[in-house]
Design a protein around this motif. Structure first.
Motif, PDB file in Angstrom:
ATOM      1  N   GLY A 106       0.345  10.387 -25.861  1.00  0.00           N
ATOM      2  CA  GLY A 106      -0.067   9.318 -25.245  1.00  0.00           C
ATOM      3  C   GLY A 106       0.299   8.933 -23.867  1.00  0.00           C
ATOM      4  N   LYS A 107       0.980  10.138 -23.071  1.00  0.00           N
ATOM      5  CA  LYS A 107       1.491   9.696 -21.654  1.00  0.00           C
ATOM      6  C   LYS A 107       0.331   9.752 -20.727  1.00  0.00           C
ATOM      7  N   GLY A 108      -0.508  10.668 -21.018  1.00  0.00           N
ATOM      8  CA  GLY A 108      -1.631  10.774 -20.146  1.00  0.00           C
ATOM      9  C   GLY A 108      -2.594   9.485 -20.099  1.00  0.00           C
ATOM     10  N   LEU A 109      -2.764   9.030 -21.515  1.00  0.00           N
ATOM     11  CA  LEU A 109      -3.514   7.710 -21.538  1.00  0.00           C
ATOM     12  C   LEU A 109      -2.733   6.607 -20.960  1.00  0.00           C
ATOM     13  N   GLU A 110      -1.346   6.431 -21.070  1.00  0.00           N
ATOM     14  CA  GLU A 110      -0.711   5.381 -20.145  1.00  0.00           C
ATOM     15  C   GLU A 110      -0.693   5.661 -18.756  1.00  0.00           C
ATOM     16  N   GLN A 111      -0.757   6.706 -18.112  1.00  0.00           N
ATOM     17  CA  GLN A 111      -0.746   7.077 -16.579  1.00  0.00           C
ATOM     18  C   GLN A 111      -2.368   6.631 -16.141  1.00  0.00           C
ATOM     19  N   VAL A 112      -3.455   6.978 -16.971  1.00  0.00           N
ATOM     20  CA  VAL A 112      -4.498   6.605 -16.621  1.00  0.00           C
ATOM     21  C   VAL A 112      -4.657   5.040 -16.465  1.00  0.00           C
ATOM     22  N   LEU A 113      -4.214   4.362 -17.502  1.00  0.00           N
ATOM     23  CA  LEU A 113      -4.445   2.762 -17.829  1.00  0.00           C
ATOM     24  C   LEU A 113      -3.883   2.296 -16.526  1.00  0.00           C
ATOM     25  N   GLN A 114      -2.440   2.789 -16.222  1.00  0.00           N
ATOM     26  CA  GLN A 114      -1.654   2.189 -15.206  1.00  0.00           C
ATOM     27  C   GLN A 114      -2.179   2.324 -13.817  1.00  0.00           C
ATOM     28  N   ASP A 115      -2.783   3.605 -13.682  1.00  0.00           N
ATOM     29  CA  ASP A 115      -3.470   3.782 -12.378  1.00  0.00           C
ATOM     30  C   ASP A 115      -4.648   2.981 -12.043  1.00  0.00           C
ATOM     31  N   ILE A 116      -5.424   2.638 -13.183  1.00  0.00           N
ATOM     32  CA  ILE A 116      -6.461   1.722 -12.956  1.00  0.00           C
ATOM     33  C   ILE A 116      -6.077  -0.048 -12.839  1.00  0.00           C
ATOM     34  N   PHE A 117      -4.920  -0.315 -13.817  1.00  0.00           N
ATOM     35  CA  PHE A 117      -4.857  -1.796 -13.624  1.00  0.00           C
ATOM     36  C   PHE A 117      -3.366  -2.298 -13.145  1.00  0.00           C
ATOM     37  N   ASP A 118      -2.537  -1.168 -12.840  1.00  0.00           N
ATOM     38  CA  ASP A 118      -1.388  -1.437 -12.283  1.00  0.00           C
ATOM     39  C   ASP A 118      -0.465  -2.030 -13.282  1.00  0.00           C
ATOM     40  N   ASN A 119       0.150  -3.134 -12.790  1.00  0.00           N
ATOM     41  CA  ASN A 119       0.910  -3.926 -13.703  1.00  0.00           C
ATOM     42  C   ASN A 119       0.397  -5.480 -13.828  1.00  0.00           C
ATOM     43  N   GLU A 120      -0.953  -5.656 -13.370  1.00  0.00           N
ATOM     44  CA  GLU A 120      -1.335  -7.050 -13.590  1.00  0.00           C
ATOM     45  C   GLU A 120      -1.425  -7.471 -15.013  1.00  0.00           C
ATOM     46  N   PRO A 121      -0.949  -8.789 -15.135  1.00  0.00           N
ATOM     47  CA  PRO A 121      -1.025  -9.361 -16.103  1.00  0.00           C
ATOM     48  C   PRO A 121      -2.664  -9.611 -16.797  1.00  0.00           C
ATOM     49  N   PHE A 122      -2.670 -10.052 -17.965  1.00  0.00           N
ATOM     50  CA  PHE A 122      -3.784  -9.967 -18.701  1.00  0.00           C
ATOM     51  C   PHE A 122      -4.717 -11.288 -18.276  1.00  0.00           C
ATOM     52  N   HIS A 123      -3.863 -12.187 -17.821  1.00  0.00           N
ATOM     53  CA  HIS A 123      -4.699 -13.667 -17.501  1.00  0.00           C
ATOM     54  C   HIS A 123      -5.397 -13.363 -16.316  1.00  0.00           C
ATOM     55  N   THR A 124      -4.935 -12.538 -15.354  1.00  0.00           N
ATOM     56  CA  THR A 124      -5.448 -12.350 -14.071  1.00  0.00           C
ATOM     57  C   THR A 124      -7.026 -11.910 -14.071  1.00  0.00           C
ATOM     58  N   LEU A 125      -7.672 -11.467 -15.284  1.00  0.00           N
ATOM     59  CA  LEU A 125      -8.854 -11.076 -15.408  1.00  0.00           C
ATOM     60  C   LEU A 125      -9.580 -12.205 -15.175  1.00  0.00           C
ATOM     61  N   ILE A 154       0.981 -10.214 -20.925  1.00  0.00           N
ATOM     62  CA  ILE A 154       1.350  -8.907 -21.181  1.00  0.00           C
ATOM     63  C   ILE A 154       0.221  -8.183 -20.139  1.00  0.00           C
ATOM     64  N   PRO A 155       0.789  -7.223 -19.706  1.00  0.00           N
ATOM     65  CA  PRO A 155       0.299  -6.430 -18.668  1.00  0.00           C
ATOM     66  C   PRO A 155      -1.215  -5.744 -19.155  1.00  0.00           C
ATOM     67  N   ILE A 156      -2.117  -5.665 -18.476  1.00  0.00           N
ATOM     68  CA  ILE A 156      -3.562  -5.511 -18.864  1.00  0.00           C
ATOM     69  C   ILE A 156      -3.515  -3.737 -19.675  1.00  0.00           C
ATOM     70  N   TRP A 157      -2.739  -3.054 -18.829  1.00  0.00           N
ATOM     71  CA  TRP A 157      -2.619  -1.820 -19.294  1.00  0.00           C
ATOM     72  C   TRP A 157      -1.980  -1.650 -20.612  1.00  0.00           C
ATOM     73  N   GLU A 158      -0.958  -2.564 -20.959  1.00  0.00           N
ATOM     74  CA  GLU A 158      -0.392  -2.594 -22.269  1.00  0.00           C
ATOM     75  C   GLU A 158      -1.495  -3.004 -23.315  1.00  0.00           C
ATOM     76  N   VAL A 159      -2.257  -4.080 -23.042  1.00  0.00           N
ATOM     77  CA  VAL A 159      -3.296  -4.568 -23.973  1.00  0.00           C
ATOM     78  C   VAL A 159      -4.121  -3.475 -24.339  1.00  0.00           C
ATOM     79  N   CYS A 160      -4.564  -2.716 -23.445  1.00  0.00           N
ATOM     80  CA  CYS A 160      -5.461  -1.477 -23.512  1.00  0.00           C
ATOM     81  C   CYS A 160      -4.875  -0.374 -24.500  1.00  0.00           C
ATOM     82  N   ARG A 161      -3.736  -0.215 -23.994  1.00  0.00           N
ATOM     83  CA  ARG A 161      -2.858   0.847 -24.619  1.00  0.00           C
ATOM     84  C   ARG A 161      -2.565   0.437 -26.172  1.00  0.00           C
TER      85      ARG A 161
END
Length: 356
Positions: A106-125, A154-161
């Motif tokens: 799962g480390k590769g998945l997490e890194q890709v998601l963080q690269d896309i969404f950084d640490n932005e929270p879900f409500h910022t969409l 919740i950070p967007i990347w964590e929602v997707c993860r």
């Protein structure tokens, strides 16, 4: 933003999310012929996604072009689903008594998601976004909504993860965000603690109950302040491809655990369960009053194109299957009908209602 009463829904399906990205790229191109300034997200009130579809849904909601998402699958897919020799070595390193370990760490998945969404929270969409997951501790479905306080921070990347944590393939994801934990405690759910003493909730892939999140999105959209009926909604639902490569008579009778979860075979147990989940939602929507405004796009994958294989040949096959599907005159007509409806609804509806 106009009130279009339109929903965009994106299925789960691992690397086959590339298929969805190709289809959405074509839809986006058709819409931009009429208005180059508008993004795909501007045509929808609500965007929903499960698993790989959560990445696409959140990406579209954030304003990322479908063509960029397509290239992301091409370039970053191998980081999420490494080659078998690397997977085998990782498994040997991670193995410990009593547990066989997920195939990917799962480390590769997490890194890709963080690269896309950084640490932005879900409500910022900018567009209300819905993502499915499943709480293994309390054994309940979790439908995360960007406009609800329980999930907003919740950070967007964590929602997707969390939504993409397919059992046997990836480890479940532990969410510790305080507002989410507090909302569960207020509903008398049990909250475990991790080794550091933090309150956390273990979440896995939403595909276990809604690989096609369209029905969840319909239910949610009908609770908004304008209270639309089923017949008022338009649903644009995009699959990741229906893998029709048969599992033969002998395999169905003689495969055991190792064959059903084999990464070399594309983890067929997940393919089967998630495809079945998507088909069930499609069947349900076909029987509702909104059928006339339901646009479902789901290519048939004639070749064996696994959901958990990011090799070049598999990626090329997925793109070819999507392009071939789009070359059919009936699909072209259907996409044109959808474009006409989306444009018409955007210009004719009232202002945005308040989400529930």
């Amino acid at each position: 933003m106009a009130n279009t009463r339109c929903i965009l829904s994106c299925d789960g399906g691992g690397i086959r999310g590339l298929v969805t990205a190709v289809l959405l790229e074509r839809l986006e191109a058709k819409l931009q012929k009429h208005d180059k300034e508008k993004k795909l997200r501007d045509y929808f009130d609500l965007i929903a996604g499960t698993s790989t579809g959560s990445l696409i849904a959140c990406g579209i909601s954030r304003g990322i072009d479908a063509s960029t998402i397509r290239q992301l699958y091409r370039k970053k897919g191998i980081a999420i689903f490494p080659e078998f020799n690397k997977v085998a070595w990782s498994l040997l390193v991670r193995i410990r008594p009593g547990y066989s370990q997920p195939i990917y760490d799962g480390k590769g998945l997490e890194q890709v998601l963080q690269d896309i969404f950084d640490n932005e929270p879900f409500h910022t969409l900018p567009v209300p976004t819905l993502v499915t997951s499943y709480d293994t501790y309390n054994r309940r479905a979790v439908v995360m909504q960007s406009n609800q306080s329980a999930f907003a921070s919740i950070p967007i990347w964590e929602v997707c993860r969390a939504s993409a944590a397919a059992p046997t393939a990836f480890p479940g994801h532990l969410i510790s965000e305080p507002n989410f934990i507090a909302s569960l405690e207020a509903s008398d759910y049990l909250i475990p603690t991790d080794r550091q003493g933090r309150k956390v909730v273990p979440l896995i892939d939403g595909g276990v109950f809604a690989n096609n999140p369209a029905l969840c999105a319909v239910v949610n959209r009908r609770t908004w302040s304008d209270r639309p009926g089923e017949e008022d909604l338009l649903i644009a639902s995009f699959g990741t491809g229906q893998n029709i490569k048969e599992i033969g008579l002998e395999a169905a009778r003689e495969w055991g655990v190792l064959e059903w979860i084999s990464p070399r075979k594309g983890i067929p147990i997940l393919d089967t369960l998630f495809d079945g989940s998507s088909d069930t939602v499609d069947y349900a929507i076909q029987g509702l009053a909104l059928k006339q405004n339901y646009y479902r796009f789901q290519p048939r994958l004639e070749a064996n194109l696994p959901a958990f294989n990011a090799g070049v040949d598999n990626l090329n096959g997925l793109e070819e299957a999507a392009e071939q599907y789009l070359s059919h005159i009936t699909i072209e007509q259907r996409l044109n009908e959808l474009v006409t409806q989306l444009r018409s609804r955007q210009s004719s509806q009232s202002e945005m209602p308040i989400p529930a």
